[in-house]
Design an enzyme around this catalytic site. Structure first.
Site, PDB file in Angstrom:
ATOM      1  N   ASN A  97      37.186  35.730  36.046  1.00  0.00           N
ATOM      2  CA  ASN A  97      38.081  36.055  34.933  1.00  0.00           C
ATOM      3  C   ASN A  97      38.151  34.977  33.850  1.00  0.00           C
ATOM      4  O   ASN A  97      38.618  35.243  32.747  1.00  0.00           O
ATOM      5  CB  ASN A  97      39.476  36.425  35.443  1.00  0.00           C
ATOM      6  CG  ASN A  97      40.193  35.293  36.133  1.00  0.00           C
ATOM      7  OD1 ASN A  97      39.565  34.308  36.523  1.00  0.00           O
ATOM      8  ND2 ASN A  97      41.485  35.410  36.289  1.00  0.00           N
ATOM      9  N   GLU A 127      42.655  26.878  43.555  1.00  0.00           N
ATOM     10  CA  GLU A 127      43.547  27.741  42.778  1.00  0.00           C
ATOM     11  C   GLU A 127      43.262  29.151  43.271  1.00  0.00           C
ATOM     12  O   GLU A 127      42.151  29.650  43.058  1.00  0.00           O
ATOM     13  CB  GLU A 127      43.223  27.690  41.290  1.00  0.00           C
ATOM     14  CG  GLU A 127      43.462  26.350  40.633  1.00  0.00           C
ATOM     15  CD  GLU A 127      42.946  26.308  39.192  1.00  0.00           C
ATOM     16  OE1 GLU A 127      43.471  25.502  38.429  1.00  0.00           O
ATOM     17  OE2 GLU A 127      42.027  27.072  38.835  1.00  0.00           O
ATOM     18  N   CYS A 173      45.405  35.418  37.419  1.00  0.00           N
ATOM     19  CA  CYS A 173      46.167  35.028  38.606  1.00  0.00           C
ATOM     20  C   CYS A 173      47.641  34.911  38.257  1.00  0.00           C
ATOM     21  O   CYS A 173      48.507  35.030  39.111  1.00  0.00           O
ATOM     22  CB  CYS A 173      45.652  33.701  39.152  1.00  0.00           C
ATOM     23  SG  CYS A 173      45.777  32.370  37.949  1.00  0.00           S
TER      24      CYS A 173
HETATM   25  P1  NAP Z   1      36.499  35.756  44.418  1.00  0.00           P
HETATM   26  O1  NAP Z   1      35.893  37.048  44.733  1.00  0.00           O
HETATM   27  O2  NAP Z   1      37.284  35.065  45.461  1.00  0.00           O
HETATM   28  O3  NAP Z   1      35.301  34.832  43.893  1.00  0.00           O
HETATM   29  C1  NAP Z   1      35.528  33.561  43.362  1.00  0.00           C
HETATM   30  C2  NAP Z   1      34.266  32.738  43.475  1.00  0.00           C
HETATM   31  O4  NAP Z   1      33.999  32.478  44.848  1.00  0.00           O
HETATM   32  C3  NAP Z   1      33.028  33.416  42.917  1.00  0.00           C
HETATM   33  O5  NAP Z   1      32.194  32.449  42.336  1.00  0.00           O
HETATM   34  C4  NAP Z   1      32.388  33.999  44.162  1.00  0.00           C
HETATM   35  O6  NAP Z   1      30.999  34.220  44.015  1.00  0.00           O
HETATM   36  C5  NAP Z   1      32.655  32.873  45.133  1.00  0.00           C
HETATM   37  N1  NAP Z   1      32.587  33.245  46.546  1.00  0.00           N
HETATM   38  C6  NAP Z   1      32.745  34.469  47.103  1.00  0.00           C
HETATM   39  N2  NAP Z   1      32.627  34.370  48.446  1.00  0.00           N
HETATM   40  C7  NAP Z   1      32.371  33.081  48.733  1.00  0.00           C
HETATM   41  C8  NAP Z   1      32.153  32.344  49.938  1.00  0.00           C
HETATM   42  N3  NAP Z   1      32.176  32.925  51.135  1.00  0.00           N
HETATM   43  N4  NAP Z   1      31.931  31.012  49.855  1.00  0.00           N
HETATM   44  C9  NAP Z   1      31.911  30.391  48.661  1.00  0.00           C
HETATM   45  N5  NAP Z   1      32.111  31.027  47.479  1.00  0.00           N
HETATM   46  C10 NAP Z   1      32.349  32.360  47.524  1.00  0.00           C
HETATM   47  O7  NAP Z   1      37.462  35.869  43.137  1.00  0.00           O
HETATM   48  P2  NAP Z   1      37.196  36.615  41.780  1.00  0.00           P
HETATM   49  O8  NAP Z   1      37.256  38.080  42.023  1.00  0.00           O
HETATM   50  O9  NAP Z   1      36.015  36.043  41.113  1.00  0.00           O
HETATM   51  O10 NAP Z   1      38.469  36.148  40.930  1.00  0.00           O
HETATM   52  C11 NAP Z   1      39.702  36.787  41.038  1.00  0.00           C
HETATM   53  C12 NAP Z   1      40.604  36.031  41.981  1.00  0.00           C
HETATM   54  O11 NAP Z   1      40.708  34.687  41.556  1.00  0.00           O
HETATM   55  C13 NAP Z   1      42.028  36.560  41.981  1.00  0.00           C
HETATM   56  O12 NAP Z   1      42.508  36.525  43.295  1.00  0.00           O
HETATM   57  C14 NAP Z   1      42.770  35.568  41.117  1.00  0.00           C
HETATM   58  O13 NAP Z   1      44.152  35.490  41.346  1.00  0.00           O
HETATM   59  C15 NAP Z   1      42.074  34.309  41.469  1.00  0.00           C
HETATM   60  N6  NAP Z   1      42.252  33.310  40.422  1.00  0.00           N
HETATM   61  C16 NAP Z   1      43.160  32.318  40.650  1.00  0.00           C
HETATM   62  C17 NAP Z   1      43.413  31.387  39.666  1.00  0.00           C
HETATM   63  C18 NAP Z   1      44.426  30.297  39.848  1.00  0.00           C
HETATM   64  O14 NAP Z   1      44.418  29.405  39.024  1.00  0.00           O
HETATM   65  N7  NAP Z   1      45.270  30.315  40.852  1.00  0.00           N
HETATM   66  C19 NAP Z   1      42.717  31.447  38.470  1.00  0.00           C
HETATM   67  C20 NAP Z   1      41.786  32.474  38.278  1.00  0.00           C
HETATM   68  C21 NAP Z   1      41.563  33.413  39.275  1.00  0.00           C
HETATM   69  P3  NAP Z   1      30.444  35.690  43.702  1.00  0.00           P
HETATM   70  O15 NAP Z   1      31.043  36.106  42.410  1.00  0.00           O
HETATM   71  O16 NAP Z   1      28.989  35.461  43.620  1.00  0.00           O
HETATM   72  O17 NAP Z   1      30.857  36.543  44.843  1.00  0.00           O
HETATM   73  O1  G3H Z   2      43.615  33.748  36.386  1.00  0.00           O
HETATM   74  C1  G3H Z   2      44.174  32.672  36.482  1.00  0.00           C
HETATM   75  C2  G3H Z   2      44.214  31.748  35.356  1.00  0.00           C
HETATM   76  O2  G3H Z   2      44.425  30.446  35.823  1.00  0.00           O
HETATM   77  C3  G3H Z   2      45.287  32.198  34.412  1.00  0.00           C
HETATM   78  O3  G3H Z   2      45.310  31.423  33.278  1.00  0.00           O
HETATM   79  O4  G3H Z   2      47.647  31.967  32.571  1.00  0.00           O
HETATM   80  O5  G3H Z   2      46.049  30.918  30.992  1.00  0.00           O
HETATM   81  O6  G3H Z   2      45.744  33.288  31.686  1.00  0.00           O
HETATM   82  P1  G3H Z   2      46.230  31.938  32.082  1.00  0.00           P
END
Ligand code: NAP
Ligand code: G3H
Length: 494
Positions: free
Chosen positions: A169, A265, A299
């Site tokens: 994202n 995160e 997130c």
């Molecule tokens: P995701 O599916 O967990 O993937 C995140 C990253 O991890 C991608 O680069 C993914 O690669 C990689 N990955 C997947 N499986 C893995 C494994 N077993 N080992 C190592 N790396 C692995 O998350 P997303 O769908 O990209 O992002 C959405 C999520 O991120 C939401 O839950 C959101 O809340 C969270 N998020 C949190 C924050 C925060 O600051 N707290 C900020 C942004 C997003 P691939 O894409 O190649 O599978």
């Molecule tokens: O998706 C998670 C990001 O850390 C959110 O950042 O609050 O600036 O959109 P944002």
């Protein structure tokens, strides 16, 4: 020209097949395997990625390990200059990167522009802040039983090789927010971008290379997280893992990574609590923006709204009314689209549709939205949602807000604190004192009073508790997280 600048990262065909960066050169994987990145807008192919092999990961880790000591040894002011140059190149190619982001991850123009310009500012700010990070000296006589003269020189040193894994994202901003502090503090970085977002990540890598990051210090490996993730994070040459993504992936990385230092995160499921005295027009605007921007794929998105029944009913009517002018679902390239473009893939949209239907099966009512077309989910408000429903315990990464009625604000706090997630919460009240007292009861990373949850400004501390994260991000905090203290103690001769 972008085409020359980025020439060696792909074969230049339409659609391009991208190479990966092994730290020294842009190369095709010996796996012979590629994976397609489809645009969430219309499923067209944006490009193909290399799927790297474990042997290639070994080689990249070896290169990163070998290059790190020399990188840490060069003067900080030179690393700072390189980062400022990277910020300049990012600004220079902003229009190109914005168009790429829109196509690759379906952001609207404003959202994509926001991500790129924020990355420029963040990179510059990191570089400036790194100049002011200092160690300290401690004398021994503060502690009972010790004489003066035993001196600790507390220095900040790099960890070594940092593995940086970012989510779809914010594939530019949340990649830079890991790579820049890690490099500034003298680490080498092995960067694994999200598959959907990797093309943007490869461009960012090229910018760092052109800005002067020396050979071996930064590499970018592509391939599905499910395929290469475990191997990467459990690699013996990886010294720290910095990750942003879902809580489930975070947990898998923690298990595979073992005792390595982790900075996470993860997911959020953020509530907005509305007190009876809240400024209704501000609250409505913030809930709509907080719940629906980038189609709810943040997130920090608002996922549920808590208030007593009278407050919630009038709030709902006003939210539904204002949605008619503030929200418009559509192609993110169209100027008419407001907040809600597609979600990242049709598969993700199907999942969200199922979650909505399951909530309805559990007794929730669709006040608006609820329908799906390809990868587009209508902005959706669910009412009659109960804390025990599955949807409340799940991070729905889409444009869905649940309204939940409570009998008291204490009950709202109990619901929030009972969640597995703990990223942010918003409290809306005209009485800031009431807001602060309530905020103190909540076990979340950050509480926003009279504003929707958000990460920025990026020098504020940003963290999640429980399943929402480990460690603290934010400019100074990220620099600290990417370095460790190393005391050298001078003992007084007897
Ligand atoms: P995701 O599916 O967990 O993937 C995140 C990253 O991890 C991608 O680069 C993914 O690669 C990689 N990955 C997947 N499986 C893995 C494994 N077993 N080992 C190592 N790396 C692995 O998350 P997303 O769908 O990209 O992002 C959405 C999520 O991120 C939401 O839950 C959101 O809340 C969270 N998020 C949190 C924050 C925060 O600051 N707290 C900020 C942004 C997003 P691939 O894409 O190649 O599978
Ligand atoms: O998706 C998670 C990001 O850390 C959110 O950042 O609050 O600036 O959109 P944002």
């Amino acid at each position: 020209m972008p085409d020359d600048f980025f020439a060696d990262i792909s074969d230049g065909k339409t659609p391009p097949t991208y190479r990966f960066f092994n730290g020294k050169e842009w190369v095709v994987s010996t796996s012979g395997k590629i994976t397609a990145v489809h645009s969430p807008i219309d499923a067209s192919i944006v490009g193909h990625l290399q799927v790297v092999t474990t042997a290639e990961i070994d080689a990249v880790m070896e290169t990163a390990k070998a290059a790190q000591p020399a990188w840490e040894a060069i003067p900080l002011n030179q690393r700072v200059k390189i980062m400022h140059l990277a910020a300049d190149w990012t600004a220079h190619f902003a229009d190109y990167l914005i168009a790429l982001l829109m196509r690759e991850i379906g952001k609207t123009t404003d959202e994509a522009k926001g991500e790129i310009m924020r990355t420029v500012d963040l990179t510059d700010y990191f570089a400036d802040e790194a100049q002011s990070l200092r160690g300290e000296t401690l004398d021994s006589d503060n502690f009972p039983g010790f004489e003066k003269g035993r001196i600790a020189l507390v220095e900040r040193v790099a960890y070594g090789v940092v593995v940086a894994i970012s989510p779809f994202n914010y594939p530019v901003n949340l990649s830079a927010s890991k790579i820049v502090p890690a490099l500034l503090m003298g680490n080498s970085v092995v960067f694994k971008p999200p598959t959907q977002g990797a093309i943007s990540g490869l461009h960012l890598t090229k910018i760092f290379q052109k800005a002067g990051v020396p050979a071996g210090v930064l590499s970018c490996v592509t391939g599905g997280g499910g395929e290469i993730g475990d191997y990467l994070v459990s690699h013996p040459k990886a010294d720290l893992i910095t990750f942003t993504g879902s809580s489930d992936t975070g947990r898998a990385i923690a298990v595979a990574g073992g005792m390595k230092p982790l900075v996470f995160e993860c997911g959020g499921n953020n509530p907005a609590v509305v007190f009876p005295d809240a400024d209704m027009s501000l609250t409505v605007r913030e809930i709509i923006k907080g719940g629906f921007s980038y189609a709810g794929q943040r997130c920090t998105a608002i996922k549920y709204v808590l208030g007593t029944s009278g407050v919630l009913e009038s709030l709902l009517q006003e939210v539904l009314l204002q949605m008619k002018t503030l929200v418009h679902m559509g192609d993110p390239r169209s100027p008419e689209t407001k907040l809600v473009g597609p979600v990242i893939s049709e598969q993700a949209a199907l999942h969200i549709e199922e979650v909505i239907q399951e909530a309805v099966g559990d007794g929730a009512t669709i006040a608006t939205g609820g329908k799906r077309t390809a990868s587009y989910i209508e902005p959706t408000i669910l009412t009659n949602v109960k804390p025990t429903m599955k949807i409340v315990g799940t991070e729905v990464f889409g444009p869905v807000i649940s309204f939940m009625s409570v009998n008291s604000m204490d009950e709202a706090a109990t619901i929030i604190n009972g969640s597995h997630f703990g990223l942010q919460a918003s409290v809306f009240t005209k009485d800031e004192g009431t807001g602060i007292v309530f905020a103190r009861q909540l076990n979340v990373g950050t509480v926003q009073i009279n504003g929707s949850p958000q990460r920025g400004p990026d020098h504020f501390p940003f963290l999640g508790v429980k399943r929402s994260g480990l460690g603290v991000q934010g400019v100074r905090y990220s620099l600290e997280a990417m370095s460790r203290l190393k005391p050298i103690v001078l003992n007084k001769p007897a």
